[in-house]
Structures are given as C-alpha cells and as structure tokens.
Design an enzyme around this catalytic site. Sequence first.
Site, short mmCIF file in Angstrom:
data_model
loop_
_atom_site.label_atom_id
_atom_site.label_comp_id
_atom_site.label_asym_id
_atom_site.label_seq_id
_atom_site.Cartn_x
_atom_site.Cartn_y
_atom_site.Cartn_z
N ASP A 19 0.57 13.60 -0.11
CA ASP A 19 1.70 14.18 -0.82
C ASP A 19 1.45 14.30 -2.32
OD1 ASP A 19 1.77 11.45 -1.34
OD2 ASP A 19 3.56 11.08 -0.15
N ASN A 55 12.36 2.37 2.10
CA ASN A 55 13.38 3.02 2.92
C ASN A 55 12.82 3.52 4.25
OD1 ASN A 55 11.83 5.18 2.15
ND2 ASN A 55 13.51 6.42 1.35
N HIS A 95 10.13 5.51 4.62
CA HIS A 95 9.44 6.81 4.61
C HIS A 95 7.94 6.64 4.82
CE1 HIS A 95 8.91 6.97 -0.11
NE2 HIS A 95 7.93 6.31 0.45
N GLU A 105 11.20 11.47 4.05
CA GLU A 105 12.33 10.59 3.78
C GLU A 105 13.21 10.45 5.02
OE1 GLU A 105 12.01 8.96 1.24
OE2 GLU A 105 11.86 10.06 -0.64
P1 PGA Z 1 3.85 1.70 -2.31
O1 PGA Z 1 4.67 2.87 -1.66
O2 PGA Z 1 2.48 1.74 -1.70
O3 PGA Z 1 3.82 2.01 -3.76
O4 PGA Z 1 4.56 0.42 -2.00
C1 PGA Z 1 4.47 3.16 -0.32
C2 PGA Z 1 5.26 4.40 0.00
O5 PGA Z 1 6.27 4.65 -0.66
O6 PGA Z 1 4.85 5.12 0.92
#
Ligand code: PGA
Length: 263
Positions: free
Chosen positions: A78, A149, A151, A156
């Site tokens: 992404d 959350n 995702h 999302e």
């Molecule tokens: P993080 O985020 O590796 O910074 O904890 C993971 C994500 O949001 O997919």
Amino acid sequence: MEKTVSSITVRVFEDKLSGSQYIADALRSRIHTNDSDSKRTVLGLATGGSPKKVYDLLVESVETGELSFQNVTSFNLDEYYPIGPESRNSYHYYMNQRLFNHTDVDPGQVFIPEGDIEVSEVDHYCKAYERKIAGYGGIEIQLLGIGGNGHIGFNEPGSSIESETRLIHLDEKTRRDAADSFGGIHQTPEKAITMGVKTILNAKKIYCMAWGAHKARPVQQLIEGEITAEWPVTFLQTHANVELIIDRAAASLLTDSSNFIVN
Ligand code: PGA
C-alpha cells in the site's frame, strides 16, 4: 512449540527479535532455493513498525554477502494517497531507507503503489497493479502486519473478501495512529491505495506478524473470532498457508496461549 488453529500455524516467540529472525530466515532460505533453481522470488512486502526488524536482518545478510536481491521482485501492499515518493512519510521513502537502498535489488523489479498519480488514473492504475502481480505468477511470500483495528494492508473494517487493489478511505483510528508522523491529523492523508483482501489471499504463503500488547485484540480475533469484514484480518482464516508470528504480549488474549510458546 507450535500449534495449528484452523489453517493458521501460530508461533509465539519470546520477543520481536526472535520472531523476526524466524521470518528473515524463512525469506533468506526461499530466496536461496529459488536462486539455485534459477527462479525469481516474488515477495509481497509490508511497511509500518512490524517488519522493521525483519528488514534490518535481511540488510545484514546482504552486507555480509549471504544474500542477494538480484533475483527478487517485490510488490508493496500500500501507499498513502496523495503523497509523493520523496515525502518522508511515504512508503516509497520507508522501503528505500529501510531495505532497498541497502540491497542489490533491480529498481525495475520494485513495485509500490504510486501515491502521486492523477485521481482520474487511479482505477486504471490499480487494475494494472493487479495484472502486474499476475504477470509475475503471483506473490510467493507475503509479509503482513496487522492494524490495531484488524486491517491488513489498508483494507479497513468493512472491506470485502473479494476486494482488489483500489483507492480506499482510511479509518479514523488508522489516521490517528499515523498523525504524529504527519505532524497532526489535519496533515494526515485521508486515503490510500492498497492491495485488496483478495490480492493478499492470492499469495501462496503469508507470514503475518504482530508484536506487543496493543496487537493482542486483533490477534485474538484472527485466531478465535468469526470471519467478518469488521475484522479484515479474520479473512486470513480462509487461506491454506498462513503462519502467525507473534511475541508473548500479542498472544496474551489467546485462550490457550500457553500451548503456543516457542523458546
Ligand atoms: P504497524 O502497523 O506495523 O505499524 O504496527 C501494522 C498495520 O497497520 O498494518
């Protein structure tokens, strides 16, 4: 020790370093095997805090001459939208700084969704990203973090299991989590381009990682929850070859976490 829950192999490590070492070893070994078979290795790569240590370890291997990225093709999950590749908050910048600048990868074999294309071109661009992945025979190994959350990529809550690469609206929680690095919520992008859930599930093998107590809840959903679009990470339950690599803190809400401990 390891245990398989539904189709997911759960490995709990003492800490992030030992878990990251496990993943880096697996990647190194796959690249070596493919190199000996004169095959390219097609990786799906993630950003954020979760894979940083894995990238450090891979860079170390490149620096000692143990590993080469010459036969690696990579697709990132992404990118924020809109954002330029030179922005320090872009995932282009992150990948170059943390990994690619320290390897012998062919820049022409590195694919990251572009955050600076015209809105009118986005749909076409996203379809082309899907075709590009398919053109390389699909992703062999996908690295994945999990959002607080639930995702995966920037899919999302509410994302469909059938979703493909597309422009999405970021969740408020995701934006709040990113706000500090952007200098406040108002400067934080509202959108991103992300591989879809289906794109991720098409990978042949997925290493999903989570470190720290703040990931315990989505990890619990992934292993013990019903499959639901409210927690996109639960769609991984439908994949035949997922390994969940976590530390003890991220495992703390699993009902029988004592069964999973790896020392
Ligand atoms: P993080 O985020 O590796 O910074 O904890 C993971 C994500 O949001 O997919």
